[in-house]
Design a protein around this motif. Structure first.
Motif, PDB file in Angstrom:
ATOM      1  N   TRP A  92       0.849  -1.188   0.000  1.00 16.58           N
ATOM      2  CA  TRP A  92       0.000   0.000   0.000  1.00 16.58           C
ATOM      3  C   TRP A  92       0.879   1.230   0.000  1.00 16.58           C
ATOM      4  CZ3 TRP A  92      -5.257  -0.512  -0.102  1.00 16.58           C
ATOM      5  CH2 TRP A  92      -5.775  -1.748   0.265  1.00 16.58           C
ATOM      6  N   VAL A  93       0.519   2.197  -0.809  1.00 14.72           N
ATOM      7  CA  VAL A  93       1.226   3.473  -0.815  1.00 14.72           C
ATOM      8  C   VAL A  93       0.254   4.539  -0.331  1.00 14.72           C
ATOM      9  CG1 VAL A  93       2.391   5.187  -2.221  1.00 14.72           C
ATOM     10  CG2 VAL A  93       2.671   2.772  -2.726  1.00 14.72           C
ATOM     11  N   PRO A  94       0.644   5.307   0.671  1.00 12.06           N
ATOM     12  CA  PRO A  94      -0.267   6.315   1.194  1.00 12.06           C
ATOM     13  C   PRO A  94      -0.465   7.461   0.218  1.00 12.06           C
ATOM     14  CG  PRO A  94       1.882   6.543   2.187  1.00 12.06           C
ATOM     15  CD  PRO A  94       1.927   5.305   1.334  1.00 12.06           C
ATOM     16  N   GLY A  95      -1.537   8.134   0.375  1.00 15.25           N
ATOM     17  CA  GLY A  95      -1.814   9.290  -0.451  1.00 15.25           C
ATOM     18  C   GLY A  95      -3.034  10.016   0.065  1.00 15.25           C
ATOM     19  N   PHE A  96      -3.482   9.618   1.243  1.00 20.78           N
ATOM     20  CA  PHE A  96      -4.716  10.172   1.780  1.00 20.78           C
ATOM     21  C   PHE A  96      -4.609  11.666   2.041  1.00 20.78           C
ATOM     22  CE2 PHE A  96      -4.504   5.722   3.276  1.00 20.78           C
ATOM     23  CZ  PHE A  96      -5.546   5.235   2.530  1.00 20.78           C
ATOM     24  N   TRP A 100       3.780  13.248   0.012  1.00 23.62           N
ATOM     25  CA  TRP A 100       4.484  12.203  -0.704  1.00 23.62           C
ATOM     26  C   TRP A 100       5.821  11.772  -0.112  1.00 23.62           C
ATOM     27  CZ3 TRP A 100       8.302  14.318  -4.466  1.00 23.62           C
ATOM     28  CH2 TRP A 100       8.404  15.702  -4.391  1.00 23.62           C
ATOM     29  N   PRO A 101       6.016  11.754   1.204  1.00 23.67           N
ATOM     30  CA  PRO A 101       7.334  11.356   1.711  1.00 23.67           C
ATOM     31  C   PRO A 101       7.714   9.916   1.395  1.00 23.67           C
ATOM     32  CG  PRO A 101       5.770  11.583   3.497  1.00 23.67           C
ATOM     33  CD  PRO A 101       5.099  12.098   2.272  1.00 23.67           C
ATOM     34  N   ALA A 102       6.755   9.019   1.221  1.00 29.70           N
ATOM     35  CA  ALA A 102       7.086   7.617   0.956  1.00 29.70           C
ATOM     36  C   ALA A 102       7.818   7.439  -0.368  1.00 29.70           C
ATOM     37  CB  ALA A 102       5.827   6.752   0.980  1.00 29.70           C
ATOM     38  N   TYR A 119       9.038 -12.884  -5.913  1.00 33.29           N
ATOM     39  CA  TYR A 119       8.704 -13.185  -7.302  1.00 33.29           C
ATOM     40  C   TYR A 119       8.165 -11.941  -8.003  1.00 33.29           C
ATOM     41  CZ  TYR A 119       6.656 -15.456 -11.355  1.00 33.29           C
ATOM     42  OH  TYR A 119       6.330 -15.807 -12.637  1.00 33.29           O
ATOM     43  N   GLY A 120       7.413 -11.130  -7.284  1.00 35.91           N
ATOM     44  CA  GLY A 120       6.834  -9.926  -7.869  1.00 35.91           C
ATOM     45  C   GLY A 120       6.127  -9.101  -6.814  1.00 35.91           C
ATOM     46  N   THR A 121       5.601  -7.957  -7.235  1.00 32.30           N
ATOM     47  CA  THR A 121       4.906  -7.074  -6.312  1.00 32.30           C
ATOM     48  C   THR A 121       3.653  -6.496  -6.957  1.00 32.30           C
ATOM     49  OG1 THR A 121       6.113  -5.098  -7.030  1.00 32.30           O
ATOM     50  CG2 THR A 121       7.067  -6.361  -5.227  1.00 32.30           C
ATOM     51  N   ASN A 122       2.723  -6.122  -6.110  1.00 39.09           N
ATOM     52  CA  ASN A 122       1.559  -5.346  -6.517  1.00 39.09           C
ATOM     53  C   ASN A 122       1.633  -4.067  -5.718  1.00 39.09           C
ATOM     54  OD1 ASN A 122      -0.881  -4.261  -7.213  1.00 39.09           O
ATOM     55  ND2 ASN A 122      -2.121  -5.776  -6.176  1.00 39.09           N
ATOM     56  N   PHE A 123       1.606  -2.978  -6.406  1.00 37.64           N
ATOM     57  CA  PHE A 123       1.836  -1.673  -5.813  1.00 37.64           C
ATOM     58  C   PHE A 123       0.538  -0.889  -5.889  1.00 37.64           C
ATOM     59  CE2 PHE A 123       4.094   2.487  -5.993  1.00 37.64           C
ATOM     60  CZ  PHE A 123       4.939   2.300  -4.922  1.00 37.64           C
ATOM     61  N   GLU A 124      -0.180  -0.761  -4.769  1.00 33.93           N
ATOM     62  CA  GLU A 124      -1.454  -0.042  -4.792  1.00 33.93           C
ATOM     63  C   GLU A 124      -1.297   1.352  -4.219  1.00 33.93           C
ATOM     64  OE1 GLU A 124      -5.959  -0.156  -3.095  1.00 33.93           O
ATOM     65  OE2 GLU A 124      -4.990  -2.034  -3.596  1.00 33.93           O
ATOM     66  N   GLY A 129      -3.378  12.747  -4.352  1.00 32.50           N
ATOM     67  CA  GLY A 129      -2.088  13.382  -4.155  1.00 32.50           C
ATOM     68  C   GLY A 129      -1.088  13.234  -5.288  1.00 32.50           C
ATOM     69  N   TRP A 130      -0.051  12.515  -5.022  1.00 33.26           N
ATOM     70  CA  TRP A 130       1.083  12.384  -5.926  1.00 33.26           C
ATOM     71  C   TRP A 130       1.140  10.999  -6.568  1.00 33.26           C
ATOM     72  CZ3 TRP A 130       3.982  16.632  -6.893  1.00 33.26           C
ATOM     73  CH2 TRP A 130       3.805  17.718  -6.034  1.00 33.26           C
ATOM     74  N   ARG A 131       0.001  10.391  -6.830  1.00 33.27           N
ATOM     75  CA  ARG A 131      -0.016   9.006  -7.316  1.00 33.27           C
ATOM     76  C   ARG A 131       0.742   8.827  -8.619  1.00 33.27           C
ATOM     77  NH1 ARG A 131      -5.013  10.832  -8.803  1.00 33.27           N
ATOM     78  NH2 ARG A 131      -5.706  10.309 -10.896  1.00 33.27           N
TER      79      ARG A 131
END
Length: 172
Positions: A92-96, A100-102, A119-124, A129-131
């Motif tokens: 999970w990537v914050p953006g609420f 955008w510090p993450a 093996y891989g990632t899912n980046f939500e 914000g800065w998506r």
């Protein structure tokens, strides 16, 4: 939980021996079992979370070095050891709040995923914000983890806001 899934996959394998099943390692199931190996047809998707009362992890700070991500970082290291080649992450990537510090930890995070042999990632990306900055930087780093994240961020800012505004947005 892994024992239950292993038994279900054993039953399933009688008729469909190649059928793969995926489960989430999330909150109460985040920790990898110490004495039990997942079935060869069981995939594990580790969700960025923790085992504590608030169960959300840090979401903004460093994953391998931040105290709020201790449980998540441990799970990323331990699950691939017992299910090699069958572990992914759901991050999970914050953006609420629109900040955008993450994004400044993305290069470290991608390196850590690589080090843990996922093996891989899912980046939500959550919120607005800065998506686009998150997504663009993440995909560039996922394609080539050796790229300089700060240079990528600066490039994105320049390409999207112009040479004159980019340094001010960077400073912000």
């Amino acid at each position: 939980y892994v024992l239950l899934l292993n038994r279900a996959i054993e039953v399933l394998a009688r008729e469909q021996p190649k059928q793969q099943v995926i489960t989430f390692a999330y909150f109460a199931t985040l920790d990898a079992p110490r004495t039990l190996k997942p079935h060869d047809n069981l995939w594990i998707c580790i969700v960025s979370s923790d085992c504590g009362a608030h169960m959300s992890g840090d979401q903004i700070g460093s994953v391998p070095h931040g105290p709020g991500n201790r449980d998540y970082a441990r799970a990323l290291r331990e699950w691939p050891a017992i299910a090699p080649g069958r572990v992914t992450s759901y991050h999970w990537v914050p953006g609420f709040e629109g900040e955008w510090p993450a994004v400044f930890y993305l290069d470290e995070l991608v390196d850590y995923w690589k080090e843990c042999d996922l093996y891989g990632t899912n980046f939500e990306m959550c919120g607005w914000g800065w998506r686009w900055l998150y997504a663009w930087t993440y995909f560039k780093l996922a394609w080539n983890p050796d790229l300089d994240a700060d240079a990528l961020i600066r490039q994105f800012l320049e390409d999207n806001y112009g040479k004159g505004a980019a340094p001010h947005v960077w400073e912000y």
